[in-house]
Design an enzyme around this catalytic site. Structure first.
Site, PDB file in Angstrom:
ATOM      1  N   ASN A 138       2.090  -1.414 -10.317  1.00  0.00           N
ATOM      2  CA  ASN A 138       0.852  -1.733 -11.049  1.00  0.00           C
ATOM      3  C   ASN A 138       0.037  -0.472 -11.316  1.00  0.00           C
ATOM      4  O   ASN A 138      -0.631  -0.351 -12.350  1.00  0.00           O
ATOM      5  CB  ASN A 138       0.014  -2.730 -10.253  1.00  0.00           C
ATOM      6  CG  ASN A 138       0.548  -4.150 -10.392  1.00  0.00           C
ATOM      7  OD1 ASN A 138       1.106  -4.510 -11.424  1.00  0.00           O
ATOM      8  ND2 ASN A 138       0.410  -4.929  -9.339  1.00  0.00           N
ATOM      9  N   HIS A 188       0.820 -14.589  -9.749  1.00  0.00           N
ATOM     10  CA  HIS A 188       2.216 -14.334  -9.402  1.00  0.00           C
ATOM     11  C   HIS A 188       2.440 -14.177  -7.887  1.00  0.00           C
ATOM     12  O   HIS A 188       3.137 -14.955  -7.264  1.00  0.00           O
ATOM     13  CB  HIS A 188       2.690 -13.042 -10.086  1.00  0.00           C
ATOM     14  CG  HIS A 188       2.549 -13.010 -11.565  1.00  0.00           C
ATOM     15  ND1 HIS A 188       3.374 -13.688 -12.434  1.00  0.00           N
ATOM     16  CD2 HIS A 188       1.661 -12.352 -12.347  1.00  0.00           C
ATOM     17  CE1 HIS A 188       3.018 -13.443 -13.680  1.00  0.00           C
ATOM     18  NE2 HIS A 188       1.977 -12.639 -13.658  1.00  0.00           N
ATOM     19  N   ASP A 189       1.880 -13.139  -7.316  1.00  0.00           N
ATOM     20  CA  ASP A 189       2.270 -12.711  -5.968  1.00  0.00           C
ATOM     21  C   ASP A 189       1.947 -13.707  -4.856  1.00  0.00           C
ATOM     22  O   ASP A 189       2.761 -13.875  -3.933  1.00  0.00           O
ATOM     23  CB  ASP A 189       1.645 -11.344  -5.652  1.00  0.00           C
ATOM     24  CG  ASP A 189       2.160 -10.268  -6.584  1.00  0.00           C
ATOM     25  OD1 ASP A 189       1.464  -9.270  -6.798  1.00  0.00           O
ATOM     26  OD2 ASP A 189       3.282 -10.430  -7.116  1.00  0.00           O
ATOM     27  N   PHE A 195       8.297  -7.534 -14.837  1.00  0.00           N
ATOM     28  CA  PHE A 195       7.832  -6.172 -14.537  1.00  0.00           C
ATOM     29  C   PHE A 195       8.399  -5.614 -13.231  1.00  0.00           C
ATOM     30  O   PHE A 195       8.917  -4.490 -13.207  1.00  0.00           O
ATOM     31  CB  PHE A 195       6.302  -6.156 -14.505  1.00  0.00           C
ATOM     32  CG  PHE A 195       5.704  -4.817 -14.204  1.00  0.00           C
ATOM     33  CD1 PHE A 195       5.212  -4.519 -12.947  1.00  0.00           C
ATOM     34  CD2 PHE A 195       5.633  -3.831 -15.196  1.00  0.00           C
ATOM     35  CE1 PHE A 195       4.644  -3.271 -12.675  1.00  0.00           C
ATOM     36  CE2 PHE A 195       5.075  -2.583 -14.935  1.00  0.00           C
ATOM     37  CZ  PHE A 195       4.578  -2.304 -13.663  1.00  0.00           C
ATOM     38  N   ASP A 221       1.991  -3.753  -4.449  1.00  0.00           N
ATOM     39  CA  ASP A 221       1.453  -2.719  -5.348  1.00  0.00           C
ATOM     40  C   ASP A 221       0.089  -3.169  -5.884  1.00  0.00           C
ATOM     41  O   ASP A 221      -0.108  -3.327  -7.087  1.00  0.00           O
ATOM     42  CB  ASP A 221       2.429  -2.417  -6.496  1.00  0.00           C
ATOM     43  CG  ASP A 221       2.713  -3.630  -7.397  1.00  0.00           C
ATOM     44  OD1 ASP A 221       3.109  -3.396  -8.561  1.00  0.00           O
ATOM     45  OD2 ASP A 221       2.542  -4.782  -6.951  1.00  0.00           O
ATOM     46  N   THR A 243       6.033  -7.797  -3.258  1.00  0.00           N
ATOM     47  CA  THR A 243       5.382  -8.339  -4.463  1.00  0.00           C
ATOM     48  C   THR A 243       5.236  -7.263  -5.531  1.00  0.00           C
ATOM     49  O   THR A 243       4.396  -7.379  -6.425  1.00  0.00           O
ATOM     50  CB  THR A 243       3.999  -8.928  -4.117  1.00  0.00           C
ATOM     51  OG1 THR A 243       3.184  -7.898  -3.520  1.00  0.00           O
ATOM     52  CG2 THR A 243       4.131 -10.095  -3.155  1.00  0.00           C
TER      53      THR A 243
HETATM   54  O1  RIB Z   1       5.284  -9.499 -13.321  1.00  0.00           O
HETATM   55  C1  RIB Z   1       4.260  -9.752 -12.392  1.00  0.00           C
HETATM   56  C2  RIB Z   1       4.347  -8.808 -11.249  1.00  0.00           C
HETATM   57  O2  RIB Z   1       4.124  -7.482 -11.703  1.00  0.00           O
HETATM   58  C3  RIB Z   1       3.259  -9.052 -10.188  1.00  0.00           C
HETATM   59  O3  RIB Z   1       3.761  -8.702  -8.929  1.00  0.00           O
HETATM   60  C4  RIB Z   1       2.171  -8.113 -10.585  1.00  0.00           C
HETATM   61  O4  RIB Z   1       1.353  -7.723  -9.474  1.00  0.00           O
HETATM   62  C5  RIB Z   1       2.969  -6.934 -11.069  1.00  0.00           C
HETATM   63  O5  RIB Z   1       3.357  -6.182  -9.928  1.00  0.00           O
HETATM   64 CA    CA Z   2       2.570  -7.033  -7.589  1.00  0.00          CA
END
Ligand code: RIB
Ligand code: CA
Length: 319
Positions: A50, A249-250, A175, A21, A134
């Site tokens: 996102n 993160h991803d 998230f 995303d 992701t």
């Molecule tokens: O919590 C972080 C995640 O949420 C990551 O994948 C970021 O891109 C959002 O999608």
């Molecule tokens: Ca993401």
């Protein structure tokens, strides 16, 4: 695996489907996967999270076109299985990829849906494929519901999502899982091995402003684009956290496939809370295994210097 000479083994690249995303960190995960010989991207599918599906799909096409990739890109679900969509413009901006100005995409959008493209890719692959979601897990859940006959063609799911140590969107939930808890519950209970790169590791995968300048100093198109992504991504994290860097993160879900020795991982049973008023979207990890099969390799830490070096090396391979 191909042995070409005594003690020299060249591993075949891992075939993957990226489900993303974009989103700044998703975009950098695409860059890392594209620039790594250990990974072969067979297809990219997009999810809403996102930003809306229109924006994340356009962003995925823009990033992949900028890289020079010709991989098929298919649009996924515009909302979660049963819930209304939540988005994160405060993190990624109105476009979902604020910061760098990327050219209009050369790559077309596939006429297939995300599920259809993923199913076609699994059917046609001569080897089992690793899914790398992701974002929210809506597309992966929909794929498993629509094509149970293809489960045996899925090697593993290496995902960014969840947490065994508290949430980032609510006190309990990360998230990606919170966007579609029912989809996540289905994926974690699918029987397919899951590598969970949750906040436990991604809140240690901190990219500093100095790292960003290191990437910018490489001085190439793609390294400059990544630096500009980080210039925007840092704003939300410096304003809302005191990590001393931005959690990337991803890319962890990709880096774990490239070199799992960079990470520390524990076996766990993980399931997803779908009903709690305060806890919906929580990934509940049981390291004792008393509550169910050890379905997850839960990533708990990383060697940050090696992670940053991996990103740096990938950027140096691009133009
Ligand atoms: O919590 C972080 C995640 O949420 C990551 O994948 C970021 O891109 C959002 O999608
Ligand atoms: Ca993401």
């Amino acid at each position: 695996m191909i042995a070409v000479a005594k003690n020299v083994v060249i591993k075949k690249p891992i075939p993957v489907i990226m489900d993303c995303d974009p989103g700044h960190d998703d975009a950098i995960a695409l860059v890392l996967a594209y620039a790594s010989p250990e990974i072969e991207i067979l297809a990219v599918t997009t999810s809403a999270g996102n930003q809306t599906i229109d924006k994340t799909t356009l962003n995925a096409r823009k990033v992949l076109s900028f890289l020079g990739s010709d991989v098929p890109v298919a649009r996924g679900a515009s909302k979660p299985l049963f819930r209304e969509l939540i988005i994160a413009p405060q993190v990624h901006g109105e476009s979902g990829l604020d910061g760098p100005t990327l050219p209009e995409p050369r790559l077309p959008e596939s006429p297939l849906s995300a599920v259809e493209l993923a199913a076609k890719t699994l059917r046609e692959s001569d080897r089992p494929v690793t899914l790398v979601p992701t974002g929210a897990l809506t597309n992966v859940a929909a794929l498993l519901l629509a094509h149970p006959e293809l489960k045996h063609k899925i090697e593993r799911i290496s995902l960014m999502g969840g947490s065994a140590s508290g949430g980032n969107w609510t006190p309990a939930a990360e998230f990606n899982i919170l966007v579609d808890p029912e989809a996540a519950h289905l994926v974690f209970n699918s029987g397919i091995p899951v590598t969970m790169c949750g906040l436990d590791v991604t809140h240690q995968a901190l990219v500093t402003r100095a790292d960003t300048e290191r990437f910018r100093a490489i001085g190439k198109r793609c390294s400059t684009m990544v630096a500009e992504l980080m210039d925007f991504f840092v704003k939300f994290h410096e304003a809302n956290f005191s990590f001393g860097g931005s959690p990337l993160h991803d890319p962890c879900a990709v880096a774990w496939l490239i070199d799992p020795t960079i990470f520390t991982t524990r076996k766990a049973h993980v399931d997803v809370e779908c009903r709690g008023r305060l806890t919906v979207g929580a990934t509940v990890a049981d390291f004792s295994g008393k509550s169910g099969p050890m379905n997850v390799d839960l990533v708990t830490g990383l060697d940050l210097e090696r992670f940053i070096d991996l990103l740096d090396g990938a950027l140096r391979r691009l133009d």
